[in-house]
Write an enzyme that holds these catalytic residues in place. Sequence first.
Site, short mmCIF file in Angstrom:
data_model
loop_
_atom_site.label_atom_id
_atom_site.label_comp_id
_atom_site.label_asym_id
_atom_site.label_seq_id
_atom_site.Cartn_x
_atom_site.Cartn_y
_atom_site.Cartn_z
N GLY A 71 0.84 -1.19 0.00
CA GLY A 71 0.00 0.00 0.00
C GLY A 71 0.87 1.24 0.00
O GLY A 71 1.99 1.23 -0.48
N CYS A 72 0.36 2.29 0.56
CA CYS A 72 1.05 3.58 0.58
C CYS A 72 2.45 3.44 1.17
O CYS A 72 2.61 2.98 2.30
CB CYS A 72 0.24 4.58 1.40
SG CYS A 72 1.06 6.16 1.60
N PHE A 73 3.45 3.85 0.41
CA PHE A 73 4.82 3.70 0.92
C PHE A 73 5.10 4.59 2.11
O PHE A 73 5.99 4.30 2.91
CB PHE A 73 5.88 3.85 -0.16
CG PHE A 73 5.76 5.01 -1.11
CD1 PHE A 73 5.27 6.26 -0.75
CD2 PHE A 73 6.17 4.84 -2.43
CE1 PHE A 73 5.20 7.31 -1.64
CE2 PHE A 73 6.12 5.89 -3.34
CZ PHE A 73 5.62 7.13 -2.94
N CYS A 95 3.40 4.79 4.74
CA CYS A 95 3.11 3.99 5.93
C CYS A 95 4.00 2.76 6.06
O CYS A 95 4.04 2.14 7.12
CB CYS A 95 1.64 3.54 5.90
SG CYS A 95 0.48 4.92 6.01
#
Length: 176
Positions: free
Chosen positions: A14-16, A18
């Site tokens: 997912g979002c890098f 995080c």
Amino acid sequence: MNDQNFQKATFAGGCFWCMVHPFDEIPGIEKVTSGYTGGDIPDPTYREVTTGTTGHTEAIQILYDPEKISFEELVEIYWRQTDPTDASGQFADRGSSYRPVIFYHNEKQKEIAQASKKTLEESGRFLEPIVTTIEEAKPFYEAEEYHQDYYKKAPVHYKLYNKGSGRAGFIKDNWK
């Protein structure tokens, strides 16, 4: 230790933004870089990747000292940052550019990742199938500077995003 003794680990979850923080301050990890991998065009931009048309996924690449932390340990940390049952993205981030992937850099990493995935599947922790893929590493392109160490640059926004996306709650409910 000189750079030639470091190894690379590459994970998409997912979002890098995080994905960096959980790895960033662990002994044996030299550097965590946000970027893009798995696609077919060289040096993509964030804007291009988020269209879902380049084949890339947001990922992090970790430079680590295998004498201080093992790839097995990195994979265990990785699992605990993701929802391994969601192939369509992670949490609020949807689409192929946010899919969960363990990218391997050699056969040993591939074997470790496959064994770890099998252990997770057999654990019964999740009712749904484990869909995280294990793929050979492709060229990794560093993301734009404003994405690097985002949790340090914008800590309030990062914490709100991590919570608001559903990631923090999922991790608390499923991994802690």
